[in-house]
Design an enzyme around this catalytic site. Structure first.
Site, PDB file in Angstrom:
ATOM      1  N   ARG A 111       0.838  -1.426  -0.153  1.00 15.90           N
ATOM      2  CA  ARG A 111       0.030   0.033  -0.071  1.00 15.90           C
ATOM      3  C   ARG A 111       0.784   1.190  -0.077  1.00 15.90           C
ATOM      4  NH1 ARG A 111      -5.036  -1.240   4.001  1.00 15.90           N
ATOM      5  NH2 ARG A 111      -4.345  -3.439   4.379  1.00 15.90           N
TER       6      ARG A 111
ATOM      7  N   PHE B  43      -5.472  -3.954  -1.454  1.00 15.31           N
ATOM      8  CA  PHE B  43      -6.270  -5.077  -1.876  1.00 15.31           C
ATOM      9  C   PHE B  43      -7.552  -5.065  -1.033  1.00 15.31           C
ATOM     10  CE2 PHE B  43      -4.387  -6.696   1.676  1.00 15.31           C
ATOM     11  CZ  PHE B  43      -3.073  -6.854   1.930  1.00 15.31           C
TER      12      PHE B  43
ATOM     13  N   LYS C 253       0.522 -19.910   7.046  1.00 18.23           N
ATOM     14  CA  LYS C 253      -0.240 -19.906   8.394  1.00 18.23           C
ATOM     15  C   LYS C 253      -0.401 -18.447   9.076  1.00 18.23           C
ATOM     16  CE  LYS C 253       3.186 -19.919  11.477  1.00 18.23           C
ATOM     17  NZ  LYS C 253       3.804 -19.411  12.548  1.00 18.23           N
TER      18      LYS C 253
ATOM     19  N   HIS D 151       6.947 -24.178   6.421  1.00 18.55           N
ATOM     20  CA  HIS D 151       8.410 -24.097   6.016  1.00 18.55           C
ATOM     21  C   HIS D 151       9.291 -25.258   6.674  1.00 18.55           C
ATOM     22  CE1 HIS D 151       9.013 -21.463   9.505  1.00 18.55           C
ATOM     23  NE2 HIS D 151      10.379 -21.685   9.181  1.00 18.55           N
TER      24      HIS D 151
ATOM     25  N   GLU E  27      14.114 -21.501  20.928  1.00 14.37           N
ATOM     26  CA  GLU E  27      14.615 -20.206  20.087  1.00 14.37           C
ATOM     27  C   GLU E  27      15.142 -19.394  21.363  1.00 14.37           C
ATOM     28  OE1 GLU E  27      11.924 -18.879  16.567  1.00 14.37           O
ATOM     29  OE2 GLU E  27      10.735 -19.457  17.960  1.00 14.37           O
TER      30      GLU E  27
ATOM     31  N   ASP F  45       1.278 -21.093  17.177  1.00 16.66           N
ATOM     32  CA  ASP F  45       2.406 -20.577  16.226  1.00 16.66           C
ATOM     33  C   ASP F  45       3.431 -21.570  16.009  1.00 16.66           C
ATOM     34  OD1 ASP F  45       4.010 -18.376  15.299  1.00 16.66           O
ATOM     35  OD2 ASP F  45       5.571 -18.780  16.835  1.00 16.66           O
TER      36      ASP F  45
ATOM     37  N   HIS G 256       4.295 -26.578  12.653  1.00 11.96           N
ATOM     38  CA  HIS G 256       5.655 -27.074  12.699  1.00 11.96           C
ATOM     39  C   HIS G 256       6.031 -28.500  13.495  1.00 11.96           C
ATOM     40  CE1 HIS G 256       6.166 -23.390  10.775  1.00 11.96           C
ATOM     41  NE2 HIS G 256       6.509 -22.740  11.856  1.00 11.96           N
TER      42      HIS G 256
HETATM   43  C1  BG6 Z   1       7.380 -19.254  12.387  1.00 20.49           C
HETATM   44  C2  BG6 Z   1       7.055 -18.582  13.856  1.00 20.49           C
HETATM   45  O1  BG6 Z   1       6.347 -20.005  11.728  1.00 20.49           O
HETATM   46  O2  BG6 Z   1       8.596 -20.080  12.548  1.00 20.49           O
HETATM   47  C3  BG6 Z   1       8.058 -17.877  14.472  1.00 20.49           C
HETATM   48  O3  BG6 Z   1       5.676 -17.824  13.336  1.00 20.49           O
HETATM   49  C4  BG6 Z   1       9.247 -18.632  14.834  1.00 20.49           C
HETATM   50  O4  BG6 Z   1       7.522 -17.559  15.797  1.00 20.49           O
HETATM   51  C5  BG6 Z   1       9.529 -19.312  13.279  1.00 20.49           C
HETATM   52  O5  BG6 Z   1      10.257 -17.916  15.111  1.00 20.49           O
HETATM   53  C6  BG6 Z   1      10.721 -20.314  13.345  1.00 20.49           C
HETATM   54  O6  BG6 Z   1      11.200 -20.507  12.116  1.00 20.49           O
HETATM   55  P1  BG6 Z   1      12.631 -21.179  12.020  1.00 20.49           P
HETATM   56  O7  BG6 Z   1      13.067 -21.424  10.413  1.00 20.49           O
HETATM   57  O8  BG6 Z   1      13.656 -20.081  12.078  1.00 20.49           O
HETATM   58  O9  BG6 Z   1      12.974 -22.097  12.983  1.00 20.49           O
END
Ligand code: BG6
Length: 458
Positions: free
Chosen positions: A49, A92, A146, A176, A214, A233, A238
């Site tokens: 935007r 959009f 997501k 991912h 993390e 999350d 994941h």
């Molecule tokens: C994302 C989450 O899907 O994955 C994040 O929203 C997280 O909170 C991230 O930090 C971690 O991804 P990666 O590839 O850095 O382990």
């Protein structure tokens, strides 16, 4: 391969000024371009935007690509890549603005589309309606990030709606983690080693630990994260995805079916106090909120292979260590000898580690712990040849390969399972334990273990 494409591919990114595009998508596209996999016949339309010129936009993404691209960034390559990028200012949420997009496609002769919705799901429907009404996209492949909705009900609605606009087979729901090298490697390791495939079940395995810690907090994502929490999350997607890869019955079978079967067999949790611990780091950004930044779970899969084998999974922000790994703990051979452990390290180190027992050198009867380490990412060539998760997933979607993308039925099962757990945890009035930033999370997470061997590795 993309190399044989004849018509021009248009890669359209909704949400092109967001963190995901800057940090992950543009570096991934640059890598694909550098590898010669996008050829010359592609166009990236970055929608936002803000009032940016192409130059403003490429000036911004330059530093992100320089920082996050896996492959060498040269001025020459970068400028060549930028030649394929056009920033398009459009709102959009306004239907009439889709005419701008329609004209863009016509002027640029694009008739083959990959559309990345790197935006909040609250915009999915508006975008779909805008595209549908102007009929500006033919043969689309749509990548969704997501969360796929803001509630299970809403996600189910959106899923149907998007299927009806774009066609069910054209929706690519990305997780991912399924693009990570070592997550993929789990299946290869399981399939190609007699000594591993033969012991991959309840007769030899005591427990499995899947850990994704993390060191970062929630930084600039406070409003998203406070609504979402660690369970939605990281766990629903994941971690349950990794669990299905580790636990699937036939690693050579159809991935979706295999993953679905594992999720379907997850044992419903009866006593949530014995199955889940939630935590929040000290000085969490939102005062008074009970959103979890840490979650540890103990799950069981009710099928022949895994009957009564606990799967421990945990994830946390602001922990002492950045680490994603899967540890397979074997049963003890003798009660006084430590069990064998196979560890698949996903990140930041990628590799396979084995702890087992040998004769104490020089002694006749003693037993000593031996550790064998294969650090894959320590090898320069392996590291350079390993695509980033997003790079791999975008390439797969361009090639029309949806085998590693999640299907709605999987997502629905995972979502229902975790929602049920959350509800039970709340109803039971269980606490969200406060833990120190820089620690390994609430110490209570070890209460889920029944034995010493089932405690988290430190
Ligand atoms: C994302 C989450 O899907 O994955 C994040 O929203 C997280 O909170 C991230 O930090 C971690 O991804 P990666 O590839 O850095 O382990």
């Amino acid at each position: 391969m993309i190399g044989v494409q004849v018509s021009k591919i248009g890669i359209t990114i909704f949400g092109s000024t967001g963190d995901l595009t800057y940090r992950k998508l543009m570096p991934a596209l640059y890598n694909l371009f550098s590898r010669g996999l996008l050829k010359d016949n592609f166009d990236i339309c970055a929608i936002g935007r803000r009032d940016y010129s192409n130059k403003d936009y490429t000036d911004i993404i330059r530093s992100w690509i320089e920082k996050f691209a896996r492959l060498e960034v040269t001025e020459e390559k970068l400028l060549e890549f930028f030649d394929h990028i056009n920033y398009l200012k459009m709102d959009f949420t306004k239907e009439e603005d889709f005419e701008v997009l329609n004209n863009y496609y016509k002027n640029n002769d694009i008739d083959n589309h990959l559309v990345y919705l790197a935006v909040s799901p609250t915009f999915f429907e508006e975008i779909a309606v805008g595209i549908e009404k102007t009929n500006c996209i033919k043969n689309p492949k749509i990548i969704l990030e997501k969360p796929f909705g803001d509630s299970l009900e809403n996600a189910a609605y959106l899923s149907k709606r998007l299927d009806s606009v774009f066609g069910k087979d054209n929706i690519y729901r990305i997780d991912h983690y399924l693009g990570k090298e070592m997550v993929r490697n789990i299946l290869t390791i399981r399939t190609n080693n007699h000594m591993i495939s033969n012991v991959w079940d309840k007769s030899s395995i005591d427990s499995i630990h899947i850990s994704a810690l993390e060191t970062v907090g929630i930084d600039g994502r406070v409003s998203y994260y406070d609504e979402t929490g660690a369970l939605m999350d990281m766990v629903t997607n994941h971690l349950l995805q990794i669990l299905t890869i580790v636990a699937m019955d036939d690693p050579l079978g159809n991935i979706h079916e295999q993953q679905y079967n594992v999720l379907k067999d997850l044992r419903p949790v009866e006593d949530v106090s014995k199955s889940m611990i939630l935590g929040q780091y000290e000085n969490y950004e939102v005062v008074g909120s009970d959103t979890e930044t840490y979650a540890a779970l103990k799950l069981f899969i009710d099928n022949d292979r895994w009957e009564d084998v606990p799967f421990f999974i945990r994830t946390g922000k602001k922990c002492d260590n950045r680490e994603v790994e899967v540890a397979i703990n074997f049963k003890r051979k003798f009660s006084d000898i430590d069990p064998d452990v196979l560890i698949i390290k996903v990140q930041p180190t990628e590799g396979v580690y084995l702890e087992f027992n040998i004769k104490t050198p020089g002694e006749e009867s003693g037993v000593t712990r031996a550790k064998m380490e294969f650090c894959q990412s320590c090898d320069d060539i392996f590291r350079q040849n390993t695509p980033e998760a997003y790079e791999r997933m975008i390439l797969a979607s361009l090639e029309g390969d949806d085998s590693w993308f999640s299907k709605w039925d999987q997502i629905e099962l995972s979502w229902k399972f975790i929602e049920e757990l959350k509800r039970k945890y709340k109803e039971a009035n269980l606490p969200v334990y406060i833990y120190k930033a820089g620690s390994s999370g609430p110490k209570e997470s070890n209460n889920l273990a029944d034995t010493e061997d089932q405690r988290w590795r430190t």
